[in-house]
Design an enzyme around this catalytic site. Structure first.
Site, PDB file in Angstrom:
ATOM      1  N   TYR A 121     -16.140  15.084 -15.852  1.00 61.65           N
ATOM      2  CA  TYR A 121     -16.579  13.681 -15.816  1.00 61.65           C
ATOM      3  C   TYR A 121     -17.637  13.562 -14.702  1.00 61.65           C
ATOM      4  O   TYR A 121     -17.410  14.041 -13.583  1.00 61.65           O
ATOM      5  CB  TYR A 121     -15.356  12.822 -15.510  1.00 61.65           C
ATOM      6  CG  TYR A 121     -15.655  11.346 -15.456  1.00 61.65           C
ATOM      7  CD1 TYR A 121     -15.961  10.644 -16.610  1.00 61.65           C
ATOM      8  CD2 TYR A 121     -15.631  10.662 -14.256  1.00 61.65           C
ATOM      9  CE1 TYR A 121     -16.235   9.289 -16.556  1.00 61.65           C
ATOM     10  CE2 TYR A 121     -15.902   9.306 -14.201  1.00 61.65           C
ATOM     11  CZ  TYR A 121     -16.208   8.632 -15.360  1.00 61.65           C
ATOM     12  OH  TYR A 121     -16.477   7.299 -15.307  1.00 61.65           O
ATOM     13  N   LYS A 129      -8.266   4.629 -19.543  1.00 69.36           N
ATOM     14  CA  LYS A 129      -8.530   5.104 -20.893  1.00 69.36           C
ATOM     15  C   LYS A 129      -7.266   5.022 -21.761  1.00 69.36           C
ATOM     16  O   LYS A 129      -6.743   3.956 -21.917  1.00 69.36           O
ATOM     17  CB  LYS A 129      -9.111   6.517 -20.828  1.00 69.36           C
ATOM     18  CG  LYS A 129     -10.176   6.704 -19.726  1.00 69.36           C
ATOM     19  CD  LYS A 129     -11.448   5.913 -19.936  1.00 69.36           C
ATOM     20  CE  LYS A 129     -12.362   5.842 -18.729  1.00 69.36           C
ATOM     21  NZ  LYS A 129     -12.729   7.101 -18.110  1.00 69.36           N
ATOM     22  N   ASP A 186      -7.610  17.283 -15.169  1.00 71.96           N
ATOM     23  CA  ASP A 186      -7.876  15.899 -15.544  1.00 71.96           C
ATOM     24  C   ASP A 186      -7.488  15.774 -17.021  1.00 71.96           C
ATOM     25  O   ASP A 186      -8.164  16.294 -17.893  1.00 71.96           O
ATOM     26  CB  ASP A 186      -9.361  15.579 -15.315  1.00 71.96           C
ATOM     27  CG  ASP A 186      -9.709  14.136 -15.655  1.00 71.96           C
ATOM     28  OD1 ASP A 186      -8.993  13.518 -16.459  1.00 71.96           O
ATOM     29  OD2 ASP A 186     -10.722  13.637 -15.123  1.00 71.96           O
ATOM     30  N   ARG A 194       0.836  -1.218   0.000  1.00 71.28           N
ATOM     31  CA  ARG A 194       0.000   0.000   0.000  1.00 71.28           C
ATOM     32  C   ARG A 194       0.867   1.264   0.000  1.00 71.28           C
ATOM     33  O   ARG A 194       0.475   2.317  -0.496  1.00 71.28           O
ATOM     34  CB  ARG A 194      -0.966  -0.012   1.208  1.00 71.28           C
ATOM     35  CG  ARG A 194      -1.806   1.257   1.317  1.00 71.28           C
ATOM     36  CD  ARG A 194      -3.066   1.085   2.168  1.00 71.28           C
ATOM     37  NE  ARG A 194      -2.825   0.413   3.433  1.00 71.28           N
ATOM     38  CZ  ARG A 194      -2.217   0.960   4.491  1.00 71.28           C
ATOM     39  NH1 ARG A 194      -1.772   2.186   4.427  1.00 71.28           N
ATOM     40  NH2 ARG A 194      -2.049   0.260   5.595  1.00 71.28           N
TER      41      ARG A 194
HETATM   42  C1  LIG Z   1     -13.226   7.573 -16.851  1.00 70.81           C
HETATM   43  C2  LIG Z   1     -12.860   8.906 -16.397  1.00 70.81           C
HETATM   44  C3  LIG Z   1     -12.626   9.181 -15.040  1.00 70.81           C
HETATM   45  C4  LIG Z   1     -12.804   8.137 -13.959  1.00 70.81           C
HETATM   46  O1  LIG Z   1     -11.891   7.102 -14.093  1.00 70.81           O
HETATM   47  P1  LIG Z   1     -12.150   5.588 -13.590  1.00 70.81           P
HETATM   48  O2  LIG Z   1     -10.877   4.920 -13.961  1.00 70.81           O
HETATM   49  O3  LIG Z   1     -13.351   5.067 -14.331  1.00 70.81           O
HETATM   50  O4  LIG Z   1     -12.389   5.635 -12.124  1.00 70.81           O
HETATM   51  C5  LIG Z   1     -12.234  10.469 -14.685  1.00 70.81           C
HETATM   52  N1  LIG Z   1     -12.101  11.432 -15.617  1.00 70.81           N
HETATM   53  C6  LIG Z   1     -12.336  11.208 -16.923  1.00 70.81           C
HETATM   54  C7  LIG Z   1     -12.163  12.318 -17.893  1.00 70.81           C
HETATM   55  C8  LIG Z   1     -12.715   9.944 -17.363  1.00 70.81           C
HETATM   56  O5  LIG Z   1     -12.953   9.744 -18.667  1.00 70.81           O
END
Ligand SMILES: *Cc1c(COP(=O)(O)O)cnc(C)c1O
Length: 393
Positions: free
Chosen positions: A111, A208, A183, A58
């Site tokens: 998001y 992603k 982000d 962790r």
């Molecule tokens: C998918 C996504 C998230 C969240 O990510 P997870 O891996 O599904 O928890 C946050 N920001 C954006 C822009 C995303 O496309």
């Protein structure tokens, strides 16, 4: 190998700098929860941070640290903090920066859960938030309060593909002592480096583009300074939203081909966007690579490429959207994005169906809006699939 002065693809392949006595070509999976100390002194040094030794997964693990170092280098940050998911990365930033009595400004089209959790859970801890269309700078300026600690951006934003000027917002934030977090999921470090534009923190859903193969969920936070890194790392370690070593191994493997995947998906996207723009059943197309994008100039300046996310509007509205979804064959009818396969979804009937009409309108989600994450298949096949699905609309 030291990859500091190497190019992007060399960093993707060789970054992290992991070496062991067996000289394995690939960083192994250290599937262990704990690590033994040589002796009491060594244990004491590990806890005091005076040794490179490991303690407990962790807190840190060689497979995970290899990935953290690689992504931190790609984002030009001090250090990376791998998390169990993208949302764990978002919450690591919220918990690390905000405190009772503080205020955050977020882009209105963040998001979904990044906004929802701020509005539903954080008020319990006396954290206030304001969501504005951050693509217009005056909205950000007007939302600033004396207790604003965090400005949270997503650019391009989901699913409207609006683009926010990271440099300009960072300058506004600096004047009032607020932290800027971006982000960067839609771009990946290949197309955009928010820390170089003045942001303090960048985060990714590595689910992603970074992993890119639709087979894991993972997140990463990268901090610009050592102080910020330590502050956020301690949140991750104590909240326990750490990554698992096997997850880190798969993500590191996917990351090696990030640039060639995006190059190809982007080339496909341009062809798909042009096809859609000329289609009689399509009302509008939003893609940063098209001159018709309202922030085309800013995209050219801020991003190294337009990416692989396209939104478009069907003239036939809700019914047309659903019909198109029912008739795609190659494109997968699924949420998520940034993988090697083309994904299509219809926010009005899926991800955003619970929003009121007013909220949908405010977020720019019309009934006929379709979101496409373009994959690396043959462009001709993607276009032929969309073309035949549009015939049913
Ligand atoms: C998918 C996504 C998230 C969240 O990510 P997870 O891996 O599904 O928890 C946050 N920001 C954006 C822009 C995303 O496309």
């Amino acid at each position: 190998m030291d990859t500091k002065n190497k190019g992007f693809n060399s960093k993707l392949v060789h970054g992290g700098g992991y070496k062991d006595q067996l000289l394995s070509a690939v960083t192994p999976i250290y599937q262990t929860s704990t690590f033994a100390f040589h002796n009491a002194d060594h244990g004491a040094q590990c806890f005091a941070g005076e040794s490179d030794g490991y303690i407990y997964t962790r807190l840190g693990n060689p497979t995970i640290i290899d990935l953290e170092k690689t992504v931190a280098e790609l984002e030009n940050g001090f250090g990376g903090i791998a998390t169990s998911s993208g949302m764990a990365a978002v919450n690591t930033v919220y918990l690390g920066i905000l405190e009772s009595g503080s205020h955050m400004i977020g882009h209105e089209a963040l998001y979904g859960p990044s906004r929802a959790i701020m509005e539903s859970l954080y008020p319990k801890f006396n954290v206030e938030s304001t969501f504005v269309d951050a693509t217009k700078l005056e909205n950000v300026k007007n939302a600033i309060r004396p207790n604003t600690r965090l400005i949270f951006l997503e650019t391009p934003a989901n699913p409207t593909i609006g683009i926010t000027d990271i440099k300009a917002v960072s300058e506004i934030a600096k004047e009032v002592g607020a932290v800027v977090c971006v982000d960067n999921t839609f771009c990946s470090p290949y197309l955009q480096n928010p820390l170089d534009l003045g942001a303090d923190i960048v985060l990714h859903s590595m689910t992603k583009f970074i992993n890119g193969h639709a087979d894991i969920v993972a997140g990463m936070v990268v901090a610009k300074t050592e102080e910020m890194y330590r502050q956020l790392r301690s949140v991750m370690m104590n909240v326990g939203c750490n990554m698992d070593p096997h997850q880190a191994f798969l993500t590191r493997r996917g990351l090696k081909t990030l640039a060639i995947r995006i190059d190809r998906a982007q080339a496909n996207s341009m062809k798909v966007a042009e096809f859609l723009e000329n289609h009689p059943k399509v009302e509008w197309v939003k893609y940063p690579g098209l001159k018709s994008h309202p922030q085309y100039e800013l995209a050219q300046k801020q991003m190294r490429g337009p990416g692989a996310m396209i939104s478009f509007g069907l003239k036939g509205g809700l019914d047309a959207g659903k019909k198109m979804m029912d008739n795609v064959q190659l494109a997968l009818l699924a949420v998520s994005l940034g993988g090697i396969e083309t994904l299509i979804q219809h926010p009005a009937s899926m991800t955003h169906s619970k929003l009121s009409r007013e909220a949908k309108e405010k977020a720019g989600i019309s009934d006929g809006l379709v979101r496409l994450s373009v994959g690396i298949e043959e462009a001709e096949d993607i276009i032929a699939d969309l073309d035949q699905a549009l015939m049913h609309v």
